[in-house]
Motif scaffolding. Structure first.
Motif, PDB file in Angstrom:
ATOM      1  N   VAL A 107      54.344  -7.856 -24.071  1.00 18.54           N
ATOM      2  CA  VAL A 107      54.509  -6.944 -22.939  1.00 18.54           C
ATOM      3  C   VAL A 107      54.023  -7.648 -21.677  1.00 18.54           C
ATOM      4  CG1 VAL A 107      53.967  -4.668 -21.998  1.00 18.54           C
ATOM      5  CG2 VAL A 107      54.078  -5.005 -24.488  1.00 18.54           C
ATOM      6  N   ALA A 108      54.806  -7.592 -20.612  1.00 15.95           N
ATOM      7  CA  ALA A 108      54.404  -8.160 -19.329  1.00 15.95           C
ATOM      8  C   ALA A 108      54.426  -7.074 -18.267  1.00 15.95           C
ATOM      9  CB  ALA A 108      55.322  -9.315 -18.933  1.00 15.95           C
ATOM     10  N   PHE A 109      53.295  -6.894 -17.581  1.00 12.34           N
ATOM     11  CA  PHE A 109      53.227  -5.985 -16.440  1.00 12.34           C
ATOM     12  C   PHE A 109      53.601  -6.792 -15.203  1.00 12.34           C
ATOM     13  CE2 PHE A 109      49.821  -2.848 -18.266  1.00 12.34           C
ATOM     14  CZ  PHE A 109      50.753  -2.380 -19.181  1.00 12.34           C
ATOM     15  N   MET A 110      54.841  -6.652 -14.752  1.00  9.91           N
ATOM     16  CA  MET A 110      55.354  -7.420 -13.618  1.00  9.91           C
ATOM     17  C   MET A 110      55.084  -6.654 -12.326  1.00  9.91           C
ATOM     18  SD  MET A 110      58.848  -8.491 -15.650  1.00  9.91           S
ATOM     19  CE  MET A 110      59.537  -9.689 -14.512  1.00  9.91           C
ATOM     20  N   ASP A 111      53.819  -6.425 -12.082  1.00 11.84           N
ATOM     21  CA  ASP A 111      53.349  -5.602 -10.967  1.00 11.84           C
ATOM     22  C   ASP A 111      53.056  -6.489  -9.759  1.00 11.84           C
ATOM     23  OD1 ASP A 111      52.438  -3.278  -9.662  1.00 11.84           O
ATOM     24  OD2 ASP A 111      50.359  -3.672 -10.274  1.00 11.84           O
ATOM     25  N   THR A 134      56.524  -4.091  -7.356  1.00  9.95           N
ATOM     26  CA  THR A 134      57.130  -5.350  -7.787  1.00  9.95           C
ATOM     27  C   THR A 134      57.967  -5.974  -6.673  1.00  9.95           C
ATOM     28  OG1 THR A 134      57.219  -4.680 -10.106  1.00  9.95           O
ATOM     29  CG2 THR A 134      58.723  -6.413  -9.416  1.00  9.95           C
ATOM     30  N   ARG A 135      57.732  -7.267  -6.474  1.00  9.78           N
ATOM     31  CA  ARG A 135      58.577  -8.073  -5.594  1.00  9.78           C
ATOM     32  C   ARG A 135      58.837  -9.381  -6.323  1.00  9.78           C
ATOM     33  NH1 ARG A 135      58.782  -3.813  -3.958  1.00  9.78           N
ATOM     34  NH2 ARG A 135      58.587  -2.993  -1.839  1.00  9.78           N
ATOM     35  N   LEU A 136      60.001  -9.462  -6.936  1.00  9.31           N
ATOM     36  CA  LEU A 136      60.343 -10.613  -7.759  1.00  9.31           C
ATOM     37  C   LEU A 136      61.316 -11.514  -7.010  1.00  9.31           C
ATOM     38  CD1 LEU A 136      61.118 -10.699 -11.529  1.00  9.31           C
ATOM     39  CD2 LEU A 136      62.760 -11.715  -9.926  1.00  9.31           C
ATOM     40  N   ALA A 137      61.080 -12.825  -7.107  1.00  5.68           N
ATOM     41  CA  ALA A 137      61.987 -13.759  -6.436  1.00  5.68           C
ATOM     42  C   ALA A 137      61.899 -15.136  -7.066  1.00  5.68           C
ATOM     43  CB  ALA A 137      61.649 -13.858  -4.946  1.00  5.68           C
ATOM     44  N   MET A 138      62.994 -15.872  -6.923  1.00  2.00           N
ATOM     45  CA  MET A 138      63.038 -17.299  -7.235  1.00  2.00           C
ATOM     46  C   MET A 138      63.345 -17.997  -5.905  1.00  2.00           C
ATOM     47  SD  MET A 138      62.356 -17.397 -10.477  1.00  2.00           S
ATOM     48  CE  MET A 138      62.673 -19.120 -10.867  1.00  2.00           C
ATOM     49  N   PRO A 139      62.308 -18.315  -5.119  1.00  2.26           N
ATOM     50  CA  PRO A 139      62.524 -18.766  -3.730  1.00  2.26           C
ATOM     51  C   PRO A 139      62.627 -20.273  -3.546  1.00  2.26           C
ATOM     52  CG  PRO A 139      60.196 -18.362  -4.094  1.00  2.26           C
ATOM     53  CD  PRO A 139      60.894 -18.081  -5.417  1.00  2.26           C
ATOM     54  N   GLU A 140      62.908 -21.017  -4.613  1.00  2.00           N
ATOM     55  CA  GLU A 140      62.751 -22.470  -4.576  1.00  2.00           C
ATOM     56  C   GLU A 140      63.689 -23.203  -3.620  1.00  2.00           C
ATOM     57  OE1 GLU A 140      60.920 -21.004  -8.338  1.00  2.00           O
ATOM     58  OE2 GLU A 140      62.783 -20.587  -7.260  1.00  2.00           O
ATOM     59  N   ALA A 174      63.141  -5.654  -5.535  1.00  2.00           N
ATOM     60  CA  ALA A 174      62.272  -4.554  -5.938  1.00  2.00           C
ATOM     61  C   ALA A 174      62.663  -4.089  -7.341  1.00  2.00           C
ATOM     62  CB  ALA A 174      62.366  -3.408  -4.941  1.00  2.00           C
ATOM     63  N   ALA A 175      61.921  -3.122  -7.869  1.00  5.13           N
ATOM     64  CA  ALA A 175      62.039  -2.736  -9.282  1.00  5.13           C
ATOM     65  C   ALA A 175      63.469  -2.423  -9.712  1.00  5.13           C
ATOM     66  CB  ALA A 175      61.129  -1.547  -9.558  1.00  5.13           C
ATOM     67  N   GLY A 176      64.164  -1.600  -8.934  1.00  2.00           N
ATOM     68  CA  GLY A 176      65.510  -1.216  -9.325  1.00  2.00           C
ATOM     69  C   GLY A 176      66.440  -2.396  -9.448  1.00  2.00           C
ATOM     70  N   ASP A 177      66.307  -3.350  -8.536  1.00  2.00           N
ATOM     71  CA  ASP A 177      67.131  -4.550  -8.595  1.00  2.00           C
ATOM     72  C   ASP A 177      66.733  -5.441  -9.765  1.00  2.00           C
ATOM     73  OD1 ASP A 177      68.976  -4.262  -6.488  1.00  2.00           O
ATOM     74  OD2 ASP A 177      67.458  -4.832  -5.012  1.00  2.00           O
ATOM     75  N   ALA A 228      70.001  -4.574  -3.504  1.00  2.00           N
ATOM     76  CA  ALA A 228      70.920  -5.698  -3.716  1.00  2.00           C
ATOM     77  C   ALA A 228      71.993  -5.338  -4.736  1.00  2.00           C
ATOM     78  CB  ALA A 228      70.144  -6.931  -4.171  1.00  2.00           C
ATOM     79  N   ALA A 229      71.597  -4.632  -5.797  1.00  2.26           N
ATOM     80  CA  ALA A 229      72.563  -4.262  -6.826  1.00  2.26           C
ATOM     81  C   ALA A 229      73.668  -3.381  -6.268  1.00  2.26           C
ATOM     82  CB  ALA A 229      71.854  -3.560  -7.979  1.00  2.26           C
ATOM     83  N   ALA A 230      73.355  -2.623  -5.211  1.00  2.09           N
ATOM     84  CA  ALA A 230      74.380  -1.784  -4.586  1.00  2.09           C
ATOM     85  C   ALA A 230      75.495  -2.630  -3.973  1.00  2.09           C
ATOM     86  CB  ALA A 230      73.746  -0.900  -3.515  1.00  2.09           C
ATOM     87  N   GLU A 231      75.184  -3.893  -3.712  1.00  5.31           N
ATOM     88  CA  GLU A 231      76.182  -4.808  -3.142  1.00  5.31           C
ATOM     89  C   GLU A 231      76.878  -5.633  -4.215  1.00  5.31           C
ATOM     90  OE1 GLU A 231      77.018  -4.811  -0.082  1.00  5.31           O
ATOM     91  OE2 GLU A 231      75.361  -3.811   0.960  1.00  5.31           O
ATOM     92  N   GLN A 232      76.753  -5.238  -5.475  1.00  4.68           N
ATOM     93  CA  GLN A 232      77.289  -6.074  -6.549  1.00  4.68           C
ATOM     94  C   GLN A 232      78.779  -6.376  -6.394  1.00  4.68           C
ATOM     95  OE1 GLN A 232      76.311  -5.043 -10.616  1.00  4.68           O
ATOM     96  NE2 GLN A 232      78.041  -6.209 -11.404  1.00  4.68           N
ATOM     97  N   PRO A 233      79.625  -5.431  -6.039  1.00  6.53           N
ATOM     98  CA  PRO A 233      81.045  -5.798  -5.883  1.00  6.53           C
ATOM     99  C   PRO A 233      81.241  -6.934  -4.882  1.00  6.53           C
ATOM    100  CG  PRO A 233      80.803  -3.420  -5.974  1.00  6.53           C
ATOM    101  CD  PRO A 233      79.410  -3.975  -5.871  1.00  6.53           C
TER     102      PRO A 233
END
Length: 362
Positions: A107-111, A134-140, A174-177, A228-233
């Motif tokens: 289990v990972a708490f990605m908080d 949550t603020r997740l990113a791959m900013p490399e 964010a979490a939903g994305d 961001a997911a809302a822009e998937q199309p």
């Protein structure tokens, strides 16, 4: 207050729950080589302990799980010709593969902040939990590097281009994305995490992943919709190409607010990093194992340590903090085939034995 003598990893057992707590809060729990090694030791102990039903990964402090690898160490070590950056990547990537193969529930708490190497220690968990913080990113690509720790695997498992978008732009999700992008499983408000950990610690020693799932579900809620997911199309249409030039051209022709904003973001990134990243993603998409992707990424790190853009990107972001990197080459048109090919030379010292067991976690 934590002192410089405090351990960088806190390991223990609470009831039937094995706990791994990243303990560099002032550095946003960024990973060091010793931390990677301590995580491996903890996994050895928990694997061997029949009383441990599940393993929980968390980060100390209020700001996040982990902001990534210790980039300053890699910067300083690379400039000095130290073996530490290569040792770090080698052991980190092997740890990523091991996390993906864990048999006990993980289990990972990605908080809070979860970036780069922080994604690498959490995205392979069997139960990945995000929160309102949550603020997740791959900013490399913004520091002259490329999304690693298996990003060419976990950002290419979806039948869409959301992973391509996340890798190239470094967008904070964010979490939903995060859930929509396939990088997490459940949304639990942060105030409920201590209670969830307590219930997990009271699971029977033989608890299954289904038992953990049922426990998490009792605390989970519906996440806010992902932006961001809302822009998937649009993302699927604009990021479906196999060259950066075609992606930029599609964005320029689209004319929407989303496309114009995204185009502006991509123009700030290292042109060489963008090309290398997209190539890694397209190769990763057709691989059948995480290990193959990690192997290719590890080979590419040798070119990173020889590159101008990595040192310039870290200088601008971490050392001088002027946020004004001077990329070289500065334009996509000036990035040669040879520049990109330098990142795809096989390593003389592979990460994994050719006959090692490969594949997704059981």
């Amino acid at each position: 207050m934590l002192s410089t003598s405090d351990p960088q990893i806190l390991v223990g057992r609470t009831g039937s729950l094995g706990r791994i707590r990243l303990n560099r809060p002032k550095a946003l729990n960024s990973l060091t080589l010793s931390m990677v090694r301590d995580i491996e030791k903890a996994l050895d102990a928990f694997d061997a302990d029949p009383e441990v039903a599940a393993v929980l990964l968390t980060g100390e402090g209020e700001r996040g799980l982990c902001a990534g690898g210790d980039i300053r160490m890699i910067y300083d070590g690379g400039k000095a010709g130290s073996p530490e950056p290569v040792d770090f990547w080698r052991e980190e990537y092997r740890m990523n593969a091991r996390l993906n193969r864990l048999r006990k529930p993980f289990v990972a708490f990605m908080d809070g902040i979860v970036m780069g190497g922080g994604v690498g220690v959490s995205v392979y968990a069997s139960h990945r939990i995000v929160t309102e913080r949550t603020r997740l990113a791959m900013p490399e690509t913004g520091i002259g590097f490329f999304p690693d720790v298996g990003a060419s695997w976990f950002l290419t498992r979806q039948q869409n281009e959301l992973g391509t978008y996340a890798a190239l732009t470094g967008a904070q999700l964010a979490a939903g994305d995060v859930i929509a992008f396939g990088l997490a499983d459940s949304y639990v408000p942060s105030e409920r995490l201590p209670a969830l950990a307590d219930v997990l610690s009271r699971l029977p020693a033989g608890a299954t992943r289904a038992d953990v799932s049922a426990t998490v579900a009792a605390f989970a809620d519906t996440p806010p919709p992902g932006q961001a997911a809302a822009e998937q199309p649009a993302i699927d249409r604009l990021f479906s190409f196999d060259t950066i030039e075609e992606i930029l051209e599609a964005l320029a022709q689209d004319g929407s607010d989303f496309a114009e904003k995204t185009l502006g973001v991509l123009r700030t990134k290292s042109p060489l990093s963008l090309k290398v990243t997209l190539r890694l993603l397209r190769l990763g998409r057709v691989e059948d194992s995480l290990e193959a992707c990690l192997e290719r990424e590890f080979s590419a790190t040798a070119a990173v340590l020889r590159s101008h853009d990595f040192y310039e990107g870290v200088r601008a972001a971490v050392v001088d903090k002027d946020r004004n990197p001077q990329w070289r080459p500065a334009q996509l048109d000036d990035v040669t085939t040879e520049d990109v090919a330098a990142f795809f030379k096989p390593s003389a010292e592979p990460l994994f034995a050719t006959d090692a067991g490969k594949g997704e976690r059981p």
